[in-house]
Design an enzyme around this catalytic site. Structure first.
Site, PDB file in Angstrom:
ATOM      1  N   CYS A   8      -0.112  69.314  56.354  1.00  0.00           N
ATOM      2  CA  CYS A   8      -1.489  69.042  55.935  1.00  0.00           C
ATOM      3  C   CYS A   8      -1.438  68.609  54.472  1.00  0.00           C
ATOM      4  O   CYS A   8      -0.353  68.319  53.956  1.00  0.00           O
ATOM      5  CB  CYS A   8      -2.407  70.241  56.149  1.00  0.00           C
ATOM      6  SG  CYS A   8      -1.957  71.707  55.196  1.00  0.00           S
ATOM      7  N   ARG A  14      -4.351  74.613  56.536  1.00  0.00           N
ATOM      8  CA  ARG A  14      -4.156  74.259  57.951  1.00  0.00           C
ATOM      9  C   ARG A  14      -2.713  74.377  58.432  1.00  0.00           C
ATOM     10  O   ARG A  14      -2.444  75.013  59.464  1.00  0.00           O
ATOM     11  CB  ARG A  14      -4.687  72.836  58.199  1.00  0.00           C
ATOM     12  CG  ARG A  14      -6.189  72.736  58.036  1.00  0.00           C
ATOM     13  CD  ARG A  14      -6.632  71.294  57.924  1.00  0.00           C
ATOM     14  NE  ARG A  14      -6.194  70.687  56.673  1.00  0.00           N
ATOM     15  CZ  ARG A  14      -6.355  69.414  56.340  1.00  0.00           C
ATOM     16  NH1 ARG A  14      -6.935  68.594  57.207  1.00  0.00           N
ATOM     17  NH2 ARG A  14      -5.954  68.964  55.178  1.00  0.00           N
ATOM     18  N   ASP A 126     -10.205  69.650  56.933  1.00  0.00           N
ATOM     19  CA  ASP A 126      -9.851  70.444  55.754  1.00  0.00           C
ATOM     20  C   ASP A 126     -10.944  71.495  55.520  1.00  0.00           C
ATOM     21  O   ASP A 126     -12.097  71.152  55.315  1.00  0.00           O
ATOM     22  CB  ASP A 126      -9.776  69.463  54.569  1.00  0.00           C
ATOM     23  CG  ASP A 126      -9.330  70.133  53.290  1.00  0.00           C
ATOM     24  OD1 ASP A 126      -9.264  71.381  53.255  1.00  0.00           O
ATOM     25  OD2 ASP A 126      -9.053  69.402  52.336  1.00  0.00           O
TER      26      ASP A 126
HETATM   27  P1  4NP Z   1      -4.895  72.162  53.432  1.00  0.00           P
HETATM   28  O1  4NP Z   1      -6.224  72.328  52.543  1.00  0.00           O
HETATM   29  O2  4NP Z   1      -4.506  70.707  53.375  1.00  0.00           O
HETATM   30  O3  4NP Z   1      -5.360  72.558  54.795  1.00  0.00           O
HETATM   31  O4  4NP Z   1      -3.855  73.072  52.855  1.00  0.00           O
HETATM   32  C1  4NP Z   1      -6.216  71.894  51.195  1.00  0.00           C
HETATM   33  C2  4NP Z   1      -5.919  72.779  50.197  1.00  0.00           C
HETATM   34  C3  4NP Z   1      -5.910  72.359  48.867  1.00  0.00           C
HETATM   35  C4  4NP Z   1      -6.186  71.037  48.570  1.00  0.00           C
HETATM   36  C5  4NP Z   1      -6.473  70.143  49.569  1.00  0.00           C
HETATM   37  C6  4NP Z   1      -6.482  70.570  50.895  1.00  0.00           C
HETATM   38  N1  4NP Z   1      -6.196  70.597  47.228  1.00  0.00           N
HETATM   39  O5  4NP Z   1      -6.468  69.425  46.993  1.00  0.00           O
HETATM   40  O6  4NP Z   1      -5.906  71.407  46.340  1.00  0.00           O
END
Ligand code: 4NP
Length: 152
Positions: A8, A14, A126
């Site tokens: 992800c 995720r 997300d």
């Molecule tokens: P993930 O969610 O892709 O599901 O881990 C996110 C967590 C942090 C960020 C983006 C997506 N971020 O930009 O910090």
């Protein structure tokens, strides 16, 4: 041996949840010796961090203890894993851009391909800027897709 890498954007919501759920299902089925399961992020921004505390809180209520430490996707992953599974359009595009060969490109799949209950879902959204329902929906989708993956 099937080697699966979940990917992800941040590798703190995720994909570490997908990893935790898949490991849980594989263990429950007594098939740990058949799989290597890991996760990684497109970004290295959260490198070394545990999953987001909200994600961990929602996951533990369903019995998943998430202990993965965030790490970015590496080129070696495209050689080491058989399946590289992205969560949304952006992950898919970023992974395809990084694939070092046509063989590697073929390893890239979308998590919702494996859903058998949420058949209309085309991505795992997300949850970072959502509330509790966003995290619960991510877990619902991931549980469905991981169960589908185990049946492959
Ligand atoms: P993930 O969610 O892709 O599901 O881990 C996110 C967590 C942090 C960020 C983006 C997506 N971020 O930009 O910090």
């Amino acid at each position: 041996m099937k080697k699966i890498l979940f990917v992800c954007l941040g590798n703190i919501c995720r994909s570490p949840s997908a990893e935790g759920i898949m490991k849980h299902l594989v263990k429950e089925a007594g098939r740990e010796h058949e799989f290597v399961i890991d996760s990684a992020g497109i970004l290295s921004y959260h490198q070394g961090e545990l999953p987001d505390s909200r994600m961990r809180a929602h996951a533990i209520r369903r019995g998943y203890n998430l202990t993965h430490r965030s790490r970015p996707v590496r080129i070696a992953d495209f050689y080491d894993f058989d399946l590289i599974i992205g969560m949304d359009d952006r992950n898919m595009a970023d992974l395809k851009e990084r694939a070092p060969s046509p063989e590697a490109l073929k390893k890239i799949h979308r998590m919702t391909e494996y859903c058998t209950r949420f058949t209309h879902a085309d991505h795992v959204p997300d949850p970072y800027y959502t509330g509790a329902e966003g995290f619960e929906y991510v877990l619902d989708l991931l549980e469905d897709a991981c169960a589908g993956l185990l049946k492959l």
